[in-house]
Design a protein around this motif. Structure first.
Motif, mmCIF file in Angstrom:
data_model
loop_
_atom_site.group_PDB
_atom_site.id
_atom_site.type_symbol
_atom_site.label_atom_id
_atom_site.label_comp_id
_atom_site.label_asym_id
_atom_site.label_seq_id
_atom_site.Cartn_x
_atom_site.Cartn_y
_atom_site.Cartn_z
ATOM 1 N N VAL A 100 0.864 -1.180 0.000
ATOM 2 C CA VAL A 100 0.000 0.000 0.000
ATOM 3 C C VAL A 100 0.895 1.221 0.000
ATOM 4 C CG1 VAL A 100 -1.765 1.270 1.254
ATOM 5 C CG2 VAL A 100 -1.815 -1.225 1.231
ATOM 6 N N ASP A 101 0.742 2.067 -1.004
ATOM 7 C CA ASP A 101 1.550 3.268 -1.124
ATOM 8 C C ASP A 101 0.630 4.426 -1.484
ATOM 9 O OD1 ASP A 101 3.518 5.124 -1.331
ATOM 10 O OD2 ASP A 101 4.370 4.377 -3.216
ATOM 11 N N MET A 102 0.150 5.120 -0.464
ATOM 12 C CA MET A 102 -0.745 6.269 -0.642
ATOM 13 C C MET A 102 -1.955 5.888 -1.495
ATOM 14 S SD MET A 102 0.446 8.656 1.209
ATOM 15 C CE MET A 102 -0.426 10.094 0.595
ATOM 16 N N ASP A 103 -1.982 6.374 -2.741
ATOM 17 C CA ASP A 103 -3.175 6.162 -3.567
ATOM 18 C C ASP A 103 -3.094 4.908 -4.427
ATOM 19 O OD1 ASP A 103 -1.154 7.095 -5.150
ATOM 20 O OD2 ASP A 103 -2.416 8.427 -6.361
ATOM 21 N N THR A 104 -2.115 4.063 -4.225
ATOM 22 C CA THR A 104 -2.005 2.832 -5.015
ATOM 23 C C THR A 104 -1.959 1.624 -4.088
ATOM 24 O OG1 THR A 104 0.413 2.949 -5.085
ATOM 25 C CG2 THR A 104 -0.804 3.984 -6.907
ATOM 26 N N LEU A 105 -2.506 0.547 -4.599
ATOM 27 C CA LEU A 105 -2.476 -0.745 -3.895
ATOM 28 C C LEU A 105 -2.011 -1.783 -4.904
ATOM 29 C CD1 LEU A 105 -3.133 -2.726 -1.602
ATOM 30 C CD2 LEU A 105 -5.480 -2.777 -2.416
ATOM 31 N N PHE A 106 -0.843 -2.370 -4.631
ATOM 32 C CA PHE A 106 -0.256 -3.343 -5.554
ATOM 33 C C PHE A 106 -0.246 -4.712 -4.898
ATOM 34 C CE2 PHE A 106 3.465 -5.683 -7.206
ATOM 35 C CZ PHE A 106 3.077 -5.755 -8.528
ATOM 36 N N ILE A 107 -0.779 -5.696 -5.607
ATOM 37 C CA ILE A 107 -0.794 -7.084 -5.126
ATOM 38 C C ILE A 107 -0.068 -7.933 -6.163
ATOM 39 C CG2 ILE A 107 -2.199 -8.991 -4.311
ATOM 40 C CD1 ILE A 107 -4.495 -7.048 -3.909
ATOM 41 N N SER A 108 1.017 -8.549 -5.762
ATOM 42 C CA SER A 108 1.747 -9.451 -6.647
ATOM 43 C C SER A 108 1.405 -10.891 -6.296
ATOM 44 C CB SER A 108 3.254 -9.216 -6.541
ATOM 45 O OG SER A 108 3.700 -9.483 -5.223
ATOM 46 N N SER A 109 1.533 -11.758 -7.282
ATOM 47 C CA SER A 109 1.257 -13.191 -7.088
ATOM 48 C C SER A 109 -0.086 -13.387 -6.387
ATOM 49 C CB SER A 109 2.385 -13.866 -6.291
ATOM 50 O OG SER A 109 3.613 -13.748 -6.960
ATOM 51 N N VAL A 110 -1.123 -12.901 -7.026
ATOM 52 C CA VAL A 110 -2.462 -12.906 -6.423
ATOM 53 C C VAL A 110 -2.867 -14.330 -6.066
ATOM 54 C CG1 VAL A 110 -4.902 -12.487 -6.910
ATOM 55 C CG2 VAL A 110 -3.186 -10.812 -7.587
ATOM 56 N N THR A 111 -3.453 -14.498 -4.873
ATOM 57 C CA THR A 111 -3.960 -15.788 -4.422
ATOM 58 C C THR A 111 -5.473 -15.707 -4.300
ATOM 59 O OG1 THR A 111 -3.814 -15.252 -2.069
ATOM 60 C CG2 THR A 111 -1.833 -16.144 -3.112
ATOM 61 N N LEU A 112 -6.097 -16.861 -4.106
ATOM 62 C CA LEU A 112 -7.551 -16.894 -3.952
ATOM 63 C C LEU A 112 -7.976 -16.126 -2.706
ATOM 64 C CD1 LEU A 112 -8.262 -20.611 -4.931
ATOM 65 C CD2 LEU A 112 -8.698 -18.574 -6.309
ATOM 66 N N GLU A 113 -7.130 -16.092 -1.676
ATOM 67 C CA GLU A 113 -7.479 -15.366 -0.460
ATOM 68 C C GLU A 113 -7.500 -13.866 -0.679
ATOM 69 O OE1 GLU A 113 -5.277 -17.830 -0.604
ATOM 70 O OE2 GLU A 113 -6.513 -19.361 0.373
ATOM 71 N N ASP A 114 -6.860 -13.390 -1.748
ATOM 72 C CA ASP A 114 -6.861 -11.951 -2.026
ATOM 73 C C ASP A 114 -8.187 -11.479 -2.597
ATOM 74 O OD1 ASP A 114 -4.227 -11.642 -1.177
ATOM 75 O OD2 ASP A 114 -3.433 -12.224 -3.125
ATOM 76 N N GLN A 115 -9.039 -12.393 -2.997
ATOM 77 C CA GLN A 115 -10.325 -11.999 -3.562
ATOM 78 C C GLN A 115 -11.171 -11.296 -2.503
ATOM 79 O OE1 GLN A 115 -12.439 -14.477 -6.522
ATOM 80 N NE2 GLN A 115 -13.938 -14.786 -4.911
ATOM 81 N N GLY A 116 -11.880 -10.272 -2.919
ATOM 82 C CA GLY A 116 -12.726 -9.549 -1.979
ATOM 83 C C GLY A 116 -12.993 -8.147 -2.463
ATOM 84 N N VAL A 117 -13.612 -7.356 -1.579
ATOM 85 C CA VAL A 117 -13.959 -5.969 -1.887
ATOM 86 C C VAL A 117 -12.875 -5.071 -1.294
ATOM 87 C CG1 VAL A 117 -15.641 -4.126 -1.583
ATOM 88 C CG2 VAL A 117 -16.421 -6.473 -1.938
ATOM 89 N N TYR A 118 -12.196 -4.339 -2.166
ATOM 90 C CA TYR A 118 -11.172 -3.398 -1.742
ATOM 91 C C TYR A 118 -11.783 -1.996 -1.744
ATOM 92 C CZ TYR A 118 -7.750 -7.100 -2.007
ATOM 93 O OH TYR A 118 -7.057 -8.262 -1.792
ATOM 94 N N MET A 119 -11.584 -1.311 -0.656
ATOM 95 C CA MET A 119 -12.181 0.006 -0.489
ATOM 96 C C MET A 119 -11.077 1.039 -0.311
ATOM 97 S SD MET A 119 -15.350 -0.905 2.034
ATOM 98 C CE MET A 119 -14.364 -2.020 3.034
#
Length: 1171
Positions: A587-606
């Motif tokens: 998480v860097d201020m106005d950006t959210l970077f997810i590498s190597s996405v997993t099934l647990e990363d699924q969801g609602v990001y606010m």
């Protein structure tokens, strides 16, 4: 009358409404008011290990309250003991733990008083426990007989509960307990009947008091158990034992409750507490305890039996648990019972507590106080901590109500209601403050408020007044109250402006007034722009293990810049600003970077954007795509001989629907462990009818496929074996392969394991000669080939192969034609002739051999040739044969790559798959003269300012009688331009040098020399050089020719030049290249061209490169002559004969002739140049 009743009801409703408002108002401390207890202690234990004990009592009021205490209902002076520490304006005091403090034990009550009244606390019990100790006593040993019942008493000392009792030996090992030996709730150890192994001298009772951090031990007790007491009769010992045992066996007898209590007893338990009913019995054999509820069923969810069934425990007791419970102790000798009549009681609890408040002069007061309990509690009213005397009290008083009419200022007081029964006392206080004051506005004047467009604004105006004040709001200079629908006045005086707009900014005034006076304050409101945000991308779909970048774009009011904050959440949970431990989510201020996405990363990001005035949320649902989970629960049904139905449950699709399901099988008989695809079904189907082969032991698994990929295979199904059957098909690809001339080898593709259909697979092979009326020959074989011997050479046969197993034969097989073994041809081609095409190419003709002489399938013809002598010198050559193969039935062919001006011999043979036939008679032919190859070298021997001497070598191959040489030269420069070409013909073929004159000084030339025969001239050899400048010698000679150092320098230069020439010559003979080669590439020989035979088409030397720009050939444009023959006229040599565009590349079988040297291009002589 009806109107009178209606009016009365309205009056009562208004009365209670005013009471509720009065109770809700909190009096500012600046206003005179009754004392109110704000904090007090409750039951407290003075532990001996604590340094001091604090008993709290705090109150507020105006004037400041003073504090008094009572202990056990009597006044208690805090200054009576120096160990008590008090505090100013506080009722709290501290007792220091010095010396004996047991005299402080008791029940305390705190009173807070001022001029208006007195508040009273609940009772505060201080418990000062003594250190528990067992008394010092001598315990006599117990001497009992086997089978007697025994009670070892513990009698633990008193202490602060909880109390834990343990029976252990001197080694601190627990005394084993069971249905025979157990401990009662009081801590005594009961033996239903003793045994000899119960004898010991160290029965110790330990009492533990956790809150006192104390464990005490009783003196050890001794128990001696003897088998029997010896009688003084003359009977035998065995008879005495038997008699004693018989006497000891007895029916159960209750020890708890004791028999003296009768057959029933009463038990009282507090509602919400724990009911413990205990029955302990003695007897021999050991009695068994059971429990029932006589007046109903035992509650299954909360009743448990403990201590080997001797205790019935019910937690959270309710009124429904009242009734009669019965315990029964039984053994084979009989039974005994006891009934417990359980009564559930409870301490007092409030139904309605009196509520005080602020009252204006002339109003009425009603205080209600109701409590329930079992037994029913008694209610007592107190005024300022003292019981109310109904004779002097001017209002009405009853057990549940106090009422006063026409309240006056002197009616202000604290009313206490106390409810009591034997299980406890509860206290409720009501402060009745009778006030008559002008409005007090508690909110500061000139407050500044701000909100954003579209939000509600709240302008506060907190008011205290008695009587109640009338409140109104105005804006700017207007005197009219705000009354639009968007304006709402709350009970506490706050003005709410809904869905604010920019023009709501301005100054507002709050006005409060009652019968005593009037007050006003102002408030300023600013309206800011609302914050806006958006997340991109919106609801992305990402493959598992890929990456995703979410960006939050925002807009906000410039005035709110300092308070603006961005944060990220996932499914409502805050994401930390720093990266996660595995650095996947950053998480860097106005950006959210997810590498190597997993099934647990699924969801609602606010993305949450907040300022000091508003907060907005933007959402983006991250959908993670992955291969499906493996199918589950594979089931087989509809079992048939050649089919079965497979059903399964689909696994999770992970946001990508299943497109298809692949059913695989593995069979254990032929290829165990190898899984193969059986069929595919559409994605929505979870069942399939599978077509199976006989005589297989199957198991199946399913793989789901979606747009992302294939799932892992499911777990295998149960195995399913199909019964055997006759073959359904016959072998395929029946053929006869090459064999010996007098035999025939028949082969076919064997049936796959899935095609065998049963045990004992064999092949029935049938054959007969085609065109001959005869019966079929048959033979059964197990392998997939059959060899027949003594067959005629190359004769057609009809062949059939049929599959056979233990259950029958396959379908009628098809007939295939094959030929028996071949032999080499026994005839040579005839009529061989040669046509000369040019000096390196000839065309050969022949007559093919008859078909019956081929003795097999004709593959083609082979042409062999060899050089016998050179026509130039007449020397004979050792015959070195070369070969070309011409596939198919044909009667001519082209032979390229011959040496010019030579004599050759040539033969032709026919061949089949068995080999070559006999050669034809040799044919002799001669190739005509050709053009020579380029001279071996070209050197510049002397270079002057206007002349040069050239020397060259003989051509590598003359290819005929030399007629002379052509010498050419032209001016060149460092650009792409060249001068006109000059020719000199050297007619004497023995001349190998020439001096050119009439050249220009300081000019660069390129020289060409080529050898010629009567057929023409060959490729030139080239060289470049620079003439000397005019006057160079004179200038140098006049200045320095007489100097000695100059003569030495010239000698050194000459020696160095000779050395360099020697090196260059050696390298050139080795095939090396010189730097001047690059110049040759820039200025090629204008007459240089490929020797293009009319057959071969174009080809190029790898060292020749085109001149940059436009360059005209010396002899004009040279066009390739096209061959009249097709490429198929050339045979197939032992090496590749043609490149991709059909150009002949000169490689045929056989080695090069000695003396054949490849072209090495030209070289530039090295000599000093003088400017």
């Amino acid at each position: 009358m009806e109107m009178l009743l209606r009016t009365k009801r309205i009056t009562i409703c208004l009365f209670f409404f005013v009471l509720s408002l009065a109770a809700a108002i909190e009096i500012p401390l600046s206003v005179a008011q009754l004392p109110t207890i704000t904090e007090q202690s409750h039951t407290q234990v003075a532990y001996p290990f604590d340094d001091d004990f604090t008993i709290k009592c705090e109150a507020r009021g105006n004037p400041q309250p003073t504090f008094n205490w009572t202990k056990d209902g009597k006044p208690f002076n805090l200054l009576s003991d120096p160990r008590i520490i008090t505090f100013n304006n506080s009722g709290t005091f501290v007792i220091q733990n010095h010396g004996i403090i047991s005299n402080f034990q008791g029940k305390y009550r705190c009173y807070a008083s001022n001029a208006l009244g007195t508040a009273m606390s609940e009772e505060i019990e201080l418990i000062v426990p003594s250190v528990p100790k067992f008394p010092k006593e001598k315990i006599e040993p117990l001497d009992v007989e086997h089978g007697d019942s025994v009670i070892l008493h513990c009698n633990p000392p008193k202490g602060i509960p909880p109390l834990h009792i343990y029976w252990m030996n001197i080694d601190l090992q627990h005394i084993p307990q069971d249905e025979r030996v157990s401990m009662s709730l009081k801590g005594d150890l009961y033996f239903a009947n003793v045994e000899e192994n119960d004898s010991r001298s160290d029965y110790c009772c330990f009492a533990a008091f956790p809150r006192l951090r104390t464990i005490v031990q009783k003196m050890p007790m001794t128990l001696k158990v003897s088998r029997f007491k010896h009688a003084n009769d003359s009977g035998s010992p065995n008879a005495a034992v038997t008699k004693a045992n018989f006497i000891k066996e007895r029916k159960p007898k209750l020890l708890i409750p004791p028999e003296s209590a009768g057959s029933s007893s009463s038990v009282t338990v507090i509602k919400g507490g724990v009911l413990l009913l205990e029955c302990i019995a003695e007897g021999l054999p050991t009695p068994h305890l059971s429990w029932v509820k006589v007046t109903g069923n035992l509650p299954k969810d909360k009743s448990v039996k403990e201590n080997f069934g001797k205790i019935l425990k019910i937690e959270q007791v309710s009124a429904a648990d009242e009734g009669t419970y019965q315990c029964t102790a039984s053994n084979p000798m009989g039974r005994t019972k006891h009934e417990f009549h359980v009564h559930v009681e409870e301490p007092p609890r409030w139904i309605k507590e009196p509520e005080g408040g602020v009252y204006s002069v002339g109003t009425n007061l009603v205080l209600l106080c109701e409590a329930i309990g079992n037994p029913e509690p008694t209610i007592q009213w107190k005024l300022n901590g003292m019981p109310i005397d109904s004779r002097t009290f001017r209002g009405r008083i009853s057990a549940r109500e106090i009422s006063l009419t026409n309240l006056q200022l002197q009616d202000s007081a604290v009313y206490q209601c106390e409810a009591s029964n034997k299980h406890g006392t509860i206290l409720a206080s009501a402060n009745v403050n009778v006030l008559n004051i002008a409005p007090l506005i508690l909110t500061s004047d000139g407050e500044n408020y701000a909100t954003v467009v579209g939000y509600s604004a709240f302008l506060h105006c907190e008011i205290f007044a008695s009587p109640a004040a009338d409140i109104r709001w105005t804006k700017d200079d207007s005197v009219e109250p705000l009354s639009a629908l968007r304006y709402e006045l709350n009970k506490n005086g706050t003005l709410e402006i809904k869905e604010t707009k920019k023009d709501d900014s301005g100054s507002y005034a709050c006005w409060a007034s009652n019968s005593v006076g009037k007050r006003a304050i102002t408030a300023n409101l600013d309206i800011r722009d609302a914050t806006k945000i958006v997340i991109t991308p919106k609801n992305p779909r990402v493959l598992k293990s890929h990456s995703i970048l979410l960006k939050c774009q925002s807009e906000y009011d410039s005035h709110l810049k300092n308070s603006f904050k961005l944060s990220w959440r996932k499914d409502g949970d805050q994401l930390p600003v720093n990266s996660t431990q595995d650095s996947r989510i950053i998480v860097d201020m106005d950006t959210l970077f997810i590498s190597s996405v997993t099934l647990e990363d699924q969801g609602v990001y606010m993305c949450v954007a907040s300022t000091s005035l508003d907060s907005v949320v933007a959402e983006s649902r991250l959908i993670v795509l992955d291969v499906p989970d493996p199918p589950e629960d594979l089931q087989l049904s509809e079992h048939q001989n050649r089919s079965v139905r497979l059903s399964w449950k689909a696994g999770a699709s992970h946001n990508s629907p299943v497109n298809e399901s692949i059913i695989e099988y593995e069979e254990s008989q032929w290829e165990p462990g190898r899984w193969q695809e059986l069929t595919q079904v559409p994605g929505n189907d979870t069942t399939a009818l599978l077509t199976l082969a006989p005589y297989m032991n199957y198991q199946f698994r399913v793989v789901s496929v979606n747009a992302v990929g294939r799932s892992q295979p499911s777990k295998p199904s149960l195995r399913y074996a199909t019964p055997p059957a006759a073959p359904d098909k016959n072998p395929e690809n029946i053929r006869v392969e090459a064999s010996e001339p007098n035999e025939m080898v028949m082969k076919w593709e064997p049936l796959k394991p899935t095609e065998r259909n049963g045990p004992g697979l064999e092949y029935k092979v049938s054959w007969r000669q085609r065109g001959v009326e005869t019966d079929w020959n048959e033979e059964l074989v197990k392998k997939h080939s059959l060899t027949l011997r003594n067959t005629p050479t190359f004769v057609p046969y009809e062949i059939k192969v049929q599959a056979v197993n233990n259950l029958g034969t396959g379908p009628e097989p098809n007939v295939t034609t094959g030929y028996s073994g071949e032999d080499t041809p026994d005839a040579a081609p005839s009529g061989v002739s040669v046509d000369i095409v040019n000096s390196t190419l000839v065309k050969v003709f022949w007559f093919g051999i008859p078909r019956d002489r081929v003795r097999g399938h004709l593959k083609g013809y082979k042409v062999s040739w060899w050089k016998t002598k050179s026509m130039l010198d007449g020397k004979r050559h050792h015959p070195e044969k070369h070969h070309l193969t011409f596939v198919g039935d044909r009667n001519y062919g082209m032979i390229p790559g011959l040496e010019p001006f030579s004599e050759f011999r040539l033969t032709v043979v026919a061949y089949n798959s068995k080999g070559d036939g006999p050669e034809s008679s040799p044919v002799v032919f001669e190739t005509p003269e050709g053009v020579p190859e380029q001279p071996r070298f070209l050197k510049i021997l002397n270079f002057d300012k206007d002349s040069v001497t050239l020397s060259w070598g003989l051509p590598k191959k003359a290819n005929g009688h030399l007629t002379g040489y052509i010498l050419q030269y032209q001016i060149i420069n460092e650009t792409h331009e060249i001068g006109p070409l000059s020719d000199i013909s050297v007619a004497n073929r023995s001349t190998l040098s020439w001096r050119l004159s009439g050249l220009s000084a300081s000019t660069k030339y390129k020289f060409y020399v080529k050898a010629c025969t009567a057929k023409g001239c060959g490729n030139p050899v080239t060289e470049e050089g620079l003439t000397m400048a005019q006057g160079t010698y004179a200038g140098i000679y006049d200045g320095i020719s007489t100097q000695g150092w100059f003569i030495g320098l010239m000698c050194a230069v000459a020696l160095l030049t000779l050395l360099l020439l020697t090196i260059c010559f050696v390298r050139r003979n080795k095939g090396g290249k010189y730097s001047v080669k690059e110049k040759e590439d820039l200025h090629p020989d204008p007459e240089a061209q490929s020797i293009k035979d009319e057959i071969f088409g174009e080809y190029s030397d790898s060292d020749e490169k085109p001149l940059k720009g436009s360059l005209r050939s010396i002899n004009g444009d040279i066009k390739a002559t096209e061959s009249a023959d097709s490429l198929v006229d050339y045979g197939e040599g032992e090496h590749g004969m043609f490149n991709e565009d059909g150009s002949f590349i000169g490689a045929y079988s056989g080695s090069k002739e000695k003396g054949s040297v490849e072209s090495t291009g030209s070289s530039t002589a090295t000599f000093p140049l003088h400017a």
